[in-house]
Design an enzyme around this catalytic site. Structure first.
Site: not given
Ligand code: UDP
Length: 316
Positions: A11, A35-36, A56, A75, A145, A159
């Site tokens: 989305f 999910t995409g 992935d 995600s 999540y 990082y």
């Protein structure tokens, strides 16, 4: 710029692809499509500056040539998805963010992390400012999540501080618009689909929990400005106009001219557990440093989303 957008067929990712291409940049979209959906980027297939790679991102990411920015948006992103894909949700937030950061470091690219209002959990501070540390249940249904995104923020800052990677963190609040999945279980597609089919709108609990909804074009603009700013600490992006879920249900019935009724349900699964009771972004920081605030009236945004879902329902 040449940018990589992970979750590029999702989305938000697909809307970001559109925006960066419209600004003249070259876009590589990466997605494992759990999910995409490639339907979200079909219109870009023949764009000379667009490339899609099915991959992935929890595994090593290879991109040839230069890269100026990595936007890590891969995600699962709805409570139903976390329940169905808990391990993938943890892995993409943790391992996927690690791979995206490693790539950004190797290419001397900026890294923008899609974080979330869920880092605030069921908040005890209202509205939520970036300084608030949150109230998260690590072992609840949303923990996969919330904690993955909290880890993602931590490794992004590590990082930045240790390797000097130029990073950005956007904390995204509830966003809606075209290309949300009809069946992703979130309140916007659920209520709109129910209203269009004149079925009862399923309000979870007492419906007095609050959310505020941002239209996708506003969110994308905020993210674009953040990437071009110097801010390396997290920034909330969302719409501060808060309402109860019950008020939202009435709004959807009105806007769809539906004869639906409202039914109060206690889902048997864990969907309602740890459901944040009150959520509203404090967007003072975004206003100050990005000169950003939402421009789209919720009714106008919802009209577009309703038209999109009406068309989807007609063709399914
Ligand atoms: N919700 C609801 N009915 C539904 C789906 C969701 O009442 O059919 C409620 C849910 O309990 C939550 C709010 O709507 O309080 C927003 O849920 P959503 O899944 O969209 O996202 P969240 O903000 O909880 O991540």
């Amino acid at each position: 710029m040449r940018v990589l957008i992970t979750g590029g067929a999702g989305f938000l990712g697909s809307h970001l692809c559109d925006h960066f291409l419209a600004e003249g940049h070259t876009v590589i979209a990466m997605d494992n499509l759990i999910t995409g959906n490639t339907a979200n980027i079909e219109h870009l297939a023949r764009h000379p500056k667009f490339l899609f790679i099915k991959h992935d991102v929890t595994n090593y990411i290879y991109i040839g040539g230069k890269l100026d920015a990595v936007l890590h948006f891969a995600s699962p992103a709805s409570p139903i998805d976390y329940l169905e894909l808990p391990i993938q949700t943890l892995k993409v937030g943790a391992l996927g963010t690690h791979k995206a950061l490693g790539l950004a470091k190797a290419k001397s690219a900026k890294l923008l992390l899609a974080s979330t209002s869920e880092v605030y959990g069921d908040p005890l501070v209202h509205p939520q400012t970036e300084e608030y540390w949150g109230n998260v249940n690590p072992i609840g249904p949303r923990g996969v999540y919330d904690e993955a995104k909290r880890f993602a923020e931590a490794i992004t800052m590590a990082y930045h501080r240790y390797h000097g990677v130029d990073t950005r963190i956007v904390r995204i609040f509830n966003t809606f618009g075209e290309r949300m999945r009809l069946n992703d279980g979130r309140v916007v597609p659920n209520f709109i689909a129910q209203a269009l089919e004149n079925k009862p709108l399923t309000v979870f609990g007492d419906g007095l929990q609050t959310r505020s909804f941002c239209y996708v074009s506003d969110l994308v603009e905020g993210i674009y400005r953040l990437l071009h700013s110097d801010e390396t600490d997290p920034v909330n992006i969302g719409n501060p106009k808060e309402m109860t879920i019950l008020q939202f249900a009435h709004k959807i019935i009105e806007l769809t001219d539906s004869s639906s009724e409202i039914t109060f349900v206690q889902p048997k699964d864990q969907r309602i557990k740890d459901d944040p009771k009150q959520r509203q972004p404090d967007i003072g920081k975004a206003k100050r440093i990005l000169d950003w605030e939402p421009q789209v009236d919720i009714n106008d945004g919802l009209a577009k989303a309703i038209a999109y879902f009406r068309n989807k329902l007609a063709h399914q």
